[in-house]
Design an enzyme around this catalytic site. Sequence first.
Site, mmCIF file in Angstrom:
data_model
loop_
_atom_site.group_PDB
_atom_site.id
_atom_site.type_symbol
_atom_site.label_atom_id
_atom_site.label_comp_id
_atom_site.label_asym_id
_atom_site.label_seq_id
_atom_site.Cartn_x
_atom_site.Cartn_y
_atom_site.Cartn_z
ATOM 1 N N HIS A 146 19.521 166.690 -44.312
ATOM 2 C CA HIS A 146 19.214 167.148 -42.962
ATOM 3 C C HIS A 146 20.475 167.130 -42.108
ATOM 4 O O HIS A 146 21.202 166.128 -42.072
ATOM 5 C CB HIS A 146 18.162 166.236 -42.325
ATOM 6 C CG HIS A 146 17.902 166.523 -40.876
ATOM 7 N ND1 HIS A 146 18.177 165.636 -39.859
ATOM 8 C CD2 HIS A 146 17.400 167.633 -40.267
ATOM 9 C CE1 HIS A 146 17.844 166.172 -38.707
ATOM 10 N NE2 HIS A 146 17.374 167.391 -38.923
ATOM 11 N N SER A 147 20.763 168.239 -41.424
ATOM 12 C CA SER A 147 21.870 168.315 -40.473
ATOM 13 C C SER A 147 23.196 167.934 -41.146
ATOM 14 O O SER A 147 23.582 168.554 -42.136
ATOM 15 C CB SER A 147 21.557 167.430 -39.260
ATOM 16 O OG SER A 147 22.379 167.751 -38.173
ATOM 17 N N TYR A 148 23.889 166.896 -40.640
ATOM 18 C CA TYR A 148 25.115 166.425 -41.298
ATOM 19 C C TYR A 148 24.840 166.021 -42.744
ATOM 20 O O TYR A 148 25.709 166.149 -43.620
ATOM 21 C CB TYR A 148 25.700 165.245 -40.512
ATOM 22 C CG TYR A 148 26.653 164.382 -41.309
ATOM 23 C CD1 TYR A 148 27.930 164.818 -41.610
ATOM 24 C CD2 TYR A 148 26.251 163.124 -41.771
ATOM 25 C CE1 TYR A 148 28.803 164.023 -42.359
ATOM 26 C CE2 TYR A 148 27.106 162.326 -42.512
ATOM 27 C CZ TYR A 148 28.391 162.778 -42.810
ATOM 28 O OH TYR A 148 29.245 161.990 -43.554
#
Length: 232
Positions: free
Chosen positions: A76-78
Site C-alpha cells: 500500500h502506498s510507499y
Amino acid sequence: MTDYVLIHGAWHGSWCWSRVRGLLASEAHRVFTPTLTGIGERSHLLSRDVGLDTHIADVANLMIFEDLREIVLVGHSYGGVVARHVADRMPDRVRSLVYLDAFVPDNGKALFDYLPDSGRRYRELAVANGDGWKVPPPPARSFAVNAADAEWVDRQCTMHPLSTFEVPAQIRGACDGVPAIGYILAAGFEGPFRQFFTQAGERRWWQAELACGHDVMLDMPKELTAQLLQHR
C-alpha cells in the site's frame, strides 16, 4: 489456504491492516502484516541508519524465516516500493502481486520523482519538525481517511525516514514476471496514484477501483478483502 503478506505505507504500521487481516483469517488464510523498522510499534528503532534497504529486508527476512512461498504480496502506498523490490529479488516466492493505491517505481526512479513538487514539501517538513531526516505524518484528512477513523489514524501514525523517499529504485525486472499482478486505485483520493493505475492497464495487469480514501483497508475493508480473495 493462501499466505498473504500485507505491507503498510509510510507513517503507518501493522495496525492499519487489522480489519482486513481478520477478514482474511476468517476465510482460513494465513496473514502476515509486518511493521517496517522505525515505524508504528517499532518507532523506537527509528534512526538515520533506517532506509529503504532496511524495509526490504524486513519483508524478505519474514518470507525466508517463515518459509513463505506462493504468497499474495500486497503493498500500500510507499509499501508498493517495498513490495516491488521484494518481488524483484524473490519472484519465485510470489504468485500474486497487488499494488494498493501504491507507488510503482521504475528502475532508477525514487518515490519523490513521482510527486508534483518532487518531494519539496516533505523535505521542508523534515527540516522544520524532523531534524532534517525524518518526516512527521500528515493529518489523516489529507489522505481522505473516513471521518470515523481520522482521529485514530492521527494518533497511530509515526515519523518516517526521509531517505526512503529519496533513494532510487533498483529493479531488475523480475518483479514484472510474477504470474498475477494487479493495481487497486482509491478513486476517492486525488493523489499521485492514477499515473500508476494507467500504467497498470498498459502493462495488462488486472485493475480495480474502490470509491474511498487513500487508506482503503480502513475505508472499505470488506470490498478490499473481496478483491484480494478474487485475485489470489
